[in-house]
Design an enzyme around this catalytic site. Structure first.
Site, PDB file in Angstrom:
ATOM      1  N   LYS A  95       0.856  -1.183   0.000  1.00  0.00           N
ATOM      2  CA  LYS A  95       0.000   0.000   0.000  1.00  0.00           C
ATOM      3  C   LYS A  95       0.896   1.238   0.000  1.00  0.00           C
ATOM      4  CE  LYS A  95      -3.854   1.803   2.850  1.00  0.00           C
ATOM      5  NZ  LYS A  95      -4.630   1.547   4.088  1.00  0.00           N
ATOM      6  N   SER A 171      -9.466   1.798   3.075  1.00  0.00           N
ATOM      7  CA  SER A 171      -8.588   2.435   2.134  1.00  0.00           C
ATOM      8  C   SER A 171      -7.584   1.514   1.444  1.00  0.00           C
ATOM      9  CB  SER A 171      -7.806   3.551   2.844  1.00  0.00           C
ATOM     10  OG  SER A 171      -7.013   3.015   3.880  1.00  0.00           O
ATOM     11  N   SER A 195      -9.590  -0.435   7.391  1.00  0.00           N
ATOM     12  CA  SER A 195      -9.044  -0.293   6.032  1.00  0.00           C
ATOM     13  C   SER A 195      -8.388  -1.517   5.432  1.00  0.00           C
ATOM     14  CB  SER A 195      -8.038   0.851   5.989  1.00  0.00           C
ATOM     15  OG  SER A 195      -8.728   2.052   5.784  1.00  0.00           O
TER      16      SER A 195
HETATM   17  N1  GLN Z   1     -12.614   4.257   6.437  1.00  0.00           N
HETATM   18  C1  GLN Z   1     -12.041   4.750   7.638  1.00  0.00           C
HETATM   19  C2  GLN Z   1     -11.716   6.209   7.508  1.00  0.00           C
HETATM   20  O1  GLN Z   1     -12.124   6.788   6.580  1.00  0.00           O
HETATM   21  C3  GLN Z   1     -10.872   3.907   8.029  1.00  0.00           C
HETATM   22  C4  GLN Z   1      -9.661   4.207   7.277  1.00  0.00           C
HETATM   23  C5  GLN Z   1      -8.534   3.358   7.725  1.00  0.00           C
HETATM   24  O2  GLN Z   1      -8.715   2.331   8.391  1.00  0.00           O
HETATM   25  N2  GLN Z   1      -7.343   3.803   7.409  1.00  0.00           N
HETATM   26  O3  GLN Z   1     -11.101   6.799   8.316  1.00  0.00           O
END
Ligand code: GLN
Length: 530
Positions: A95, A171, A195
């Site tokens: 990532k 993400s 994420s």
């Molecule tokens: N979707 C969550 C956010 O928008 C989690 C993102 C993540 O775990 N990095 O913050």
């Protein structure tokens, strides 16, 4: 069987026995990337064409030369009779929120688009030291802020390999899509509120958020420092265990890592679930959301298909000898998203301060009047909408006059969320469960564009995943069937601190018992014409 669809442990074994070479495996994976991925994510990508809409776009950068060198080196070492390591020749992606020396480390943001990290993140270093071959960096929501990967400044954003009109989740959408589409056997993701697990569930792969501190955050571009956890994305549970063996462990460069020995996650992996107690909570079978007009939390049941798939998973585990403990009350779980909204924004705003056009990354090319002007112009041009929103909100809820009302309050509720789990896992308590079984997400992958732009609604995609982050607990998602649109559904396990081995063992038992299930023969759409 195509080389690209082999599991990491199979690849490593075949290379060690010289039935395959690392170079051959790499070339097959690079071919797969050119067949399914389409153009890589880029800044100022111009019009998104029909053709773009039909491919996966997991990658921001494919580092072919670097990978070819690594693969050739692995082959040379094998030829010399050397033991290379558990990931011998295994292609993996990272990532693009991890620093890797010699590649751009962009966080999918314009502000870091030209950032050439001077060092490599510990987790990536460990993968490479174990013989892994890094294919390149995969796309994500800008700074990991999102649940669909659409908010990347590098477009086209990733698309779901099962149906490219749907999102990958986020993400770590690039990670999940790459692994699902056979572009690398493994991917290194991060999970702050879901994420890793949410996109893994959307793309039909396995994803694990380890216990906070089990895997080093060194070299990770920070989002929420008290919540962030690097972890594996893989095509099966055994590969997740294999990757955990490689990446877990203390690191003197990250003093929040746990100084505890790392167990061999493969050791008891297939020991089954006989005698284990697995919990189900009604608080994970409903969607809770905030109704702005009424000013209160509302509840509605989760879709039937999701409920059924978790119940079926529980039945399968029960048939293998686990005891299912039902009707567990977890009254504080419903506050997970509101609490996350506050805490994660405060930490995000704080972590984003360092991006100011001075030390690294993008700097505005406009005429600059003074230092403040440099900051303002750089940050205005360099950050997309989501980081800006998070800075505003984070600053607001932690400001002196509001901190008690929001931030301090959120911290208190966070410990109540943790107390739900302490009750659940208490060895002398009422439930004494080994793990909680829940759906991973309240829906399967949604269509591209449907939720994007509504950052509150987007956040609710994480409501079943976020509490493991608040509590610092390990949690794993694994494929548990398809819905009526033939989109993957995930089931999630959450366990006590450092119970990764047990969670992997439960998920592996389910994997073995459903090995011949009809849904397992379904393949992602993008792989059908290959
Ligand atoms: N979707 C969550 C956010 O928008 C989690 C993102 C993540 O775990 N990095 O913050």
């Amino acid at each position: 069987m195509n080389i690209c669809d082999l599991k990491a442990y199979e690849i490593a074994a075949l290379i060690k026995s010289r039935e395959l070479s690392a170079v051959e495996v790499l070339e097959a994976n690079l071919d797969r990337i050119s067949n399914v991925d389409g153009r890589s994510g880029m800044l100022d990508a111009g019009e998104i064409t029909k053709e773009d809409e039909a491919t996966v776009h997991a990658f921001i950068s494919v580092s072919e030369e670097r990978a070819r060198k690594q693969a050739a080196d692995v082959d040379k070492r094998i030829a010399e009779g050397e033991q290379v390591g558990p990931l011998t020749g295994v292609p993996f992606s990272v990532k693009d929120i991890f620093a890797v020396k010699g590649t751009f480390s962009t966080a999918a943001s314009r502000i870091l688009a030209n950032f050439n990290a001077p060092y490599t993140a510990t987790a990536v270093k460990k993968m490479e030291k174990a013989g892994g071959v890094m294919l390149g960096k995969v796309n994500l929501d800008e700074f990991t802020y999102g649940s669909s990967s659409e908010s990347s400044a590098f477009q086209p954003h990733p698309r779901n390999p099962w149906d490219t009109s749907k999102v990958t989740g986020g993400s770590s959408g690039g990670s999940a899509a790459a692994v699902a589409a056979g572009e690398g056997a493994l991917s290194l993701g991060t999970d702050t509120g879901g994420s890793i697990r949410q996109p893994a569930a959307f793309c039909g792969v396995v994803g694990m958020k380890p216990t906070y501190g089990r895997v080093s955050r060194y070299g990770l571009i920070a989002f929420g420092s008290s919540l962030d956890c690097p972890g594996p994305v893989s095509r099966d549970v055994r590969d997740a265990a294999l990757m955990m063996n490689v990446i877990a462990g203390p690191d003197h460069k990250d003093n929040t890592t746990a100084v505890l020995p790392v167990p061999d996650y493969l050791h008891d992996l297939e020991a089954g679930v006989k005698g284990m107690r697995i919990g189900l909570s009604s608080d994970y079978f409903k969607i809770t959301y905030f109704d702005h007009e009424k000013g209160e939390l509302q509840e509605q049941p989760i879709p039937d298909s999701i409920k059924r798939s978790v119940e079926k998973t529980a039945d399968a585990l029960s048939n293998m000898g686990a005891e299912i403990v039902e009707d567990i009350q977890m009254p504080y779980q419903k506050y997970g998203i509101p609490v996350y909204f506050v805490i994660s924004r405060v930490e995000a705003a704080s972590n984003l301060h360092r991006f100011d056009g001075v030390k690294y990354g993008y700097r505005s090319e406009q005429v600059i009047d003074n230092l403040k002007d440099l900051y303002r112009k750089t940050r205005n041009e360099g950050f997309g909408q989501e980081p800006k929103l998070r800075i505003l909100m984070g600053m607001y809820v932690s400001a002196a006059q509001f901190s008690e009302q929001y931030y301090q309050q959120a911290l208190r509720v966070r410990s109540l969320i943790r107390s739900d789990f302490d009750t659940l896992f208490d060895a002398n308590g009422k439930h004494r469960v080994d793990a909680l079984l829940t759906p991973t997400t309240p829906s399967s992958a949604f269509p591209v564009g449907d939720v994007y732009g509504d950052s509150v609604l987007m956040q609710y995609a994480d409501q079943f995943t976020v509490n493991a982050n608040h509590a610092g607990l390990p949690s794993l998602t694994f494929p548990a069937g398809l819905d009526d649109k033939k989109m993957p559904l995930g089931a999630q396990l959450i366990g006590p601190d450092f119970s990764e081995a047990k969670l992997l063992r439960i998920a592996r038992a389910y994997e073995i018992t459903t090995d011949n299930a009809a849904w397992r023969s379904e393949k992602p759409q993008v792989l059908k014409n290959l």
